[in-house]
Design a protein around this motif. Structure first.
Motif, PDB file in Angstrom:
ATOM      1  N   ARG A  46     112.173 -64.121-123.728  1.00 42.58           N
ATOM      2  CA  ARG A  46     112.612 -65.444-123.281  1.00 42.58           C
ATOM      3  C   ARG A  46     111.738 -65.982-122.156  1.00 42.58           C
ATOM      4  NH1 ARG A  46     115.320 -66.170-127.379  1.00 42.58           N
ATOM      5  NH2 ARG A  46     117.586 -66.346-127.359  1.00 42.58           N
ATOM      6  N   VAL A  47     111.108 -65.086-121.415  1.00 43.09           N
ATOM      7  CA  VAL A  47     110.265 -65.497-120.296  1.00 43.09           C
ATOM      8  C   VAL A  47     108.966 -64.704-120.383  1.00 43.09           C
ATOM      9  CG1 VAL A  47     110.068 -65.614-117.783  1.00 43.09           C
ATOM     10  CG2 VAL A  47     112.274 -66.051-118.864  1.00 43.09           C
ATOM     11  N   ARG A  48     107.857 -65.434-120.372  1.00 45.50           N
ATOM     12  CA  ARG A  48     106.542 -64.818-120.462  1.00 45.50           C
ATOM     13  C   ARG A  48     105.833 -64.984-119.120  1.00 45.50           C
ATOM     14  NH1 ARG A  48     104.704 -67.530-124.715  1.00 45.50           N
ATOM     15  NH2 ARG A  48     103.887 -69.229-123.458  1.00 45.50           N
ATOM     16  N   ILE A  49     105.177 -63.931-118.663  1.00 45.59           N
ATOM     17  CA  ILE A  49     104.389 -63.974-117.431  1.00 45.59           C
ATOM     18  C   ILE A  49     102.930 -63.744-117.792  1.00 45.59           C
ATOM     19  CG2 ILE A  49     103.937 -62.927-115.184  1.00 45.59           C
ATOM     20  CD1 ILE A  49     106.831 -61.933-115.161  1.00 45.59           C
ATOM     21  N   GLU A  50     102.080 -64.669-117.359  1.00 46.69           N
ATOM     22  CA  GLU A  50     100.644 -64.524-117.539  1.00 46.69           C
ATOM     23  C   GLU A  50     100.005 -64.606-116.159  1.00 46.69           C
ATOM     24  OE1 GLU A  50      99.260 -66.785-121.308  1.00 46.69           O
ATOM     25  OE2 GLU A  50     101.027 -67.847-120.539  1.00 46.69           O
ATOM     26  N   LEU A  51      99.134 -63.650-115.864  1.00 48.96           N
ATOM     27  CA  LEU A  51      98.450 -63.636-114.576  1.00 48.96           C
ATOM     28  C   LEU A  51      97.015 -64.108-114.746  1.00 48.96           C
ATOM     29  CD1 LEU A  51      99.747 -60.245-113.154  1.00 48.96           C
ATOM     30  CD2 LEU A  51     100.443 -62.537-112.470  1.00 48.96           C
ATOM     31  N   ASP A  52      96.607 -65.068-113.914  1.00 49.80           N
ATOM     32  CA  ASP A  52      95.236 -65.562-113.883  1.00 49.80           C
ATOM     33  C   ASP A  52      94.778 -65.494-112.438  1.00 49.80           C
ATOM     34  OD1 ASP A  52      92.806 -66.732-114.301  1.00 49.80           O
ATOM     35  OD2 ASP A  52      93.585 -68.736-114.699  1.00 49.80           O
ATOM     36  N   GLU A  53      93.924 -64.500-112.167  1.00 49.47           N
ATOM     37  CA  GLU A  53      93.538 -64.235-110.783  1.00 49.47           C
ATOM     38  C   GLU A  53      94.793 -63.884-109.993  1.00 49.47           C
ATOM     39  OE1 GLU A  53      90.265 -64.269-109.452  1.00 49.47           O
ATOM     40  OE2 GLU A  53      89.654 -64.447-111.540  1.00 49.47           O
ATOM     41  N   HIS A  54      95.167 -64.707-109.027  1.00 46.19           N
ATOM     42  CA  HIS A  54      96.338 -64.433-108.197  1.00 46.19           C
ATOM     43  C   HIS A  54      97.491 -65.387-108.468  1.00 46.19           C
ATOM     44  CE1 HIS A  54      94.115 -61.488-105.920  1.00 46.19           C
ATOM     45  NE2 HIS A  54      93.121 -62.354-105.813  1.00 46.19           N
ATOM     46  N   VAL A  55      97.410 -66.138-109.569  1.00 47.27           N
ATOM     47  CA  VAL A  55      98.459 -67.097-109.918  1.00 47.27           C
ATOM     48  C   VAL A  55      99.207 -66.599-111.149  1.00 47.27           C
ATOM     49  CG1 VAL A  55      98.955 -69.469-110.625  1.00 47.27           C
ATOM     50  CG2 VAL A  55      97.141 -69.025-108.967  1.00 47.27           C
ATOM     51  N   ALA A  56     100.535 -66.556-111.037  1.00 47.00           N
ATOM     52  CA  ALA A  56     101.380 -66.147-112.169  1.00 47.00           C
ATOM     53  C   ALA A  56     101.919 -67.396-112.849  1.00 47.00           C
ATOM     54  CB  ALA A  56     102.524 -65.275-111.686  1.00 47.00           C
TER      55      ALA A  56
ATOM     56  N   ARG B   2     109.980 -58.829-110.866  1.00 43.94           N
ATOM     57  CA  ARG B   2     108.642 -58.268-111.094  1.00 43.94           C
ATOM     58  C   ARG B   2     107.616 -58.917-110.170  1.00 43.94           C
ATOM     59  NH1 ARG B   2     105.136 -59.002-116.568  1.00 43.94           N
ATOM     60  NH2 ARG B   2     103.170 -58.474-115.589  1.00 43.94           N
ATOM     61  N   LEU B   3     107.662 -60.234-110.052  1.00 43.53           N
ATOM     62  CA  LEU B   3     106.686 -60.943-109.224  1.00 43.53           C
ATOM     63  C   LEU B   3     106.910 -60.686-107.734  1.00 43.53           C
ATOM     64  CD1 LEU B   3     106.520 -64.261-111.230  1.00 43.53           C
ATOM     65  CD2 LEU B   3     104.801 -62.434-111.141  1.00 43.53           C
ATOM     66  N   ALA B   4     108.156 -60.503-107.334  1.00 51.57           N
ATOM     67  CA  ALA B   4     108.444 -60.217-105.923  1.00 51.57           C
ATOM     68  C   ALA B   4     107.796 -58.911-105.493  1.00 51.57           C
ATOM     69  CB  ALA B   4     109.954 -60.159-105.690  1.00 51.57           C
ATOM     70  N   GLY B   5     107.630 -57.984-106.419  1.00 52.24           N
ATOM     71  CA  GLY B   5     107.041 -56.692-106.100  1.00 52.24           C
ATOM     72  C   GLY B   5     105.543 -56.612-106.334  1.00 52.24           C
ATOM     73  N   ASP B   6     104.926 -57.691-106.813  1.00 55.05           N
ATOM     74  CA  ASP B   6     103.502 -57.688-107.122  1.00 55.05           C
ATOM     75  C   ASP B   6     102.723 -58.338-105.978  1.00 55.05           C
ATOM     76  OD1 ASP B   6     100.913 -57.983-108.097  1.00 55.05           O
ATOM     77  OD2 ASP B   6     101.586 -58.559-110.108  1.00 55.05           O
ATOM     78  N   ARG B   7     102.107 -57.526-105.151  1.00 59.99           N
ATOM     79  CA  ARG B   7     101.405 -58.029-103.954  1.00 59.99           C
ATOM     80  C   ARG B   7     100.135 -58.794-104.286  1.00 59.99           C
ATOM     81  NH1 ARG B   7     102.975 -54.706 -98.928  1.00 59.99           N
ATOM     82  NH2 ARG B   7     101.628 -56.301 -98.078  1.00 59.99           N
TER      83      ARG B   7
ATOM     84  N   TYR C   6     118.276 -68.751-107.693  1.00 59.77           N
ATOM     85  CA  TYR C   6     118.058 -68.379-106.295  1.00 59.77           C
ATOM     86  C   TYR C   6     116.876 -67.434-106.102  1.00 59.77           C
ATOM     87  CZ  TYR C   6     118.861 -66.998-101.512  1.00 59.77           C
ATOM     88  OH  TYR C   6     118.690 -66.765-100.177  1.00 59.77           O
ATOM     89  N   ASP C   7     116.637 -66.553-107.051  1.00 60.10           N
ATOM     90  CA  ASP C   7     115.544 -65.589-106.911  1.00 60.10           C
ATOM     91  C   ASP C   7     114.183 -66.272-106.772  1.00 60.10           C
ATOM     92  OD1 ASP C   7     117.400 -63.578-106.998  1.00 60.10           O
ATOM     93  OD2 ASP C   7     116.613 -62.617-108.800  1.00 60.10           O
ATOM     94  N   TRP C   8     114.019 -67.481-107.338  1.00 62.93           N
ATOM     95  CA  TRP C   8     112.747 -68.203-107.206  1.00 62.93           C
ATOM     96  C   TRP C   8     112.588 -68.741-105.787  1.00 62.93           C
ATOM     97  CZ3 TRP C   8     109.682 -66.809-110.796  1.00 62.93           C
ATOM     98  CH2 TRP C   8     110.220 -66.406-112.015  1.00 62.93           C
ATOM     99  N   LEU C   9     113.689 -69.123-105.177  1.00 63.92           N
ATOM    100  CA  LEU C   9     113.683 -69.569-103.781  1.00 63.92           C
ATOM    101  C   LEU C   9     113.320 -68.425-102.844  1.00 63.92           C
ATOM    102  CD1 LEU C   9     114.504 -71.818-101.691  1.00 63.92           C
ATOM    103  CD2 LEU C   9     116.797 -70.876-101.803  1.00 63.92           C
ATOM    104  N   ALA C  10     113.736 -67.230-103.200  1.00 66.16           N
ATOM    105  CA  ALA C  10     113.547 -66.062-102.335  1.00 66.16           C
ATOM    106  C   ALA C  10     112.179 -65.382-102.485  1.00 66.16           C
ATOM    107  CB  ALA C  10     114.654 -65.042-102.620  1.00 66.16           C
ATOM    108  N   LEU C  11     111.376 -65.800-103.460  1.00 69.75           N
ATOM    109  CA  LEU C  11     110.061 -65.167-103.631  1.00 69.75           C
ATOM    110  C   LEU C  11     109.204 -65.388-102.394  1.00 69.75           C
ATOM    111  CD1 LEU C  11     108.830 -65.797-107.291  1.00 69.75           C
ATOM    112  CD2 LEU C  11     109.510 -63.662-106.244  1.00 69.75           C
ATOM    113  N   PRO C  12     108.400 -64.399-102.009  1.00 74.89           N
ATOM    114  CA  PRO C  12     107.582 -64.516-100.801  1.00 74.89           C
ATOM    115  C   PRO C  12     106.294 -65.331-100.986  1.00 74.89           C
ATOM    116  CG  PRO C  12     107.270 -62.370-101.789  1.00 74.89           C
ATOM    117  CD  PRO C  12     108.346 -63.065-102.595  1.00 74.89           C
ATOM    118  N   VAL C  13     106.102 -65.933-102.158  1.00 77.38           N
ATOM    119  CA  VAL C  13     104.921 -66.765-102.425  1.00 77.38           C
ATOM    120  C   VAL C  13     105.388 -68.152-102.868  1.00 77.38           C
ATOM    121  CG1 VAL C  13     103.492 -64.780-103.063  1.00 77.38           C
ATOM    122  CG2 VAL C  13     104.765 -66.007-104.840  1.00 77.38           C
ATOM    123  N   PRO C  14     104.513 -69.164-102.776  1.00 76.95           N
ATOM    124  CA  PRO C  14     104.905 -70.506-103.232  1.00 76.95           C
ATOM    125  C   PRO C  14     105.198 -70.532-104.727  1.00 76.95           C
ATOM    126  CG  PRO C  14     102.874 -70.589-101.942  1.00 76.95           C
ATOM    127  CD  PRO C  14     103.179 -69.149-102.177  1.00 76.95           C
TER     128      PRO C  14
END
Length: 181
Positions: free
Chosen positions: A5-15, A42-47, A97-105
């Motif tokens: 239902r949700v796909r994550i693609e990483l390009d450099e440092h942008v998810a 997953r993204l919250a834990g990916d530095r 809420y989890d999107w609000l709490a992410l440590p990145v924009p």
């Protein structure tokens, strides 16, 4: 979860996080709730991630709750409304809420319908970019529901009360258009 239902693609440092249910305008069913929460965790834990773009596949960002799917799921929403011991008290709220709490924009790329829970997810992003075809509305009013997926935390930090009331007016206009078809 049998379907992605949700796909994550990483390009450099942008998810790039994409809701993948275009044929249903990315309506929120139990699998979509799980996918959104899992992606945020997953993204919250990916530095290595420095920013997130959240979007929807197909004609809409997210049309809100898939009422039929939720009503037919087992155990009254599949346990989504059970009380949690986290900042967001249940799974419905965590999906936004989890999107609000992410440590990145987090940037919500909004197009097409962005109603109800979809709007609440977009409001949890740090930045929202809306295409010219975007239609935003708090649809819960139509169903006699309280919009409770984090809008009480996100909307007041973003807009004045008159703008919030306009969103309610937009829901009435959209509802009239749908009934006249």
């Amino acid at each position: 979860m049998s379907e992605e239902r949700v796909r994550i693609e990483l390009d450099e440092h942008v998810a790039m996080v994409t809701m993948v249910r275009g044929e249903k305008h990315n309506a929120l069913d139990p699998a979509m709730f799980e996918g959104l929460i899992d992606a945020a965790e997953r993204l919250a834990g990916d530095r290595s991630v420095r920013a997130v773009v959240l979007c929807g596949e197909g004609p809409s960002f997210c049309s809100g709750l898939d009422v039929v799917s939720m009503m037919s799921s087992q155990a009254n929403g599949g346990g989504l409304s059970e009380r949690l011991t986290t900042e967001a008290p249940n799974w419905f709220q965590r999906a936004a809420y989890d999107w609000l709490a992410l440590p990145v924009p987090v940037i919500a790329a909004v197009h097409g319908n962005c109603f109800g829970g979809g709007l609440q997810i977009a409001l949890a992003a740090d930045i929202r970019v809306a295409a010219s075809d975007a239609r935003l509305s708090v649809m819960e009013i139509k169903w006699g529901l309280i919009p409770d997926m984090s809008i009480t935390r996100t909307l007041p930090r973003l807009v004045a009360i008159d703008v919030a009331r306009e969103l309610r007016s937009e829901e009435r206009r959209v509802g009239k258009e749908c009934r006249s078809r």
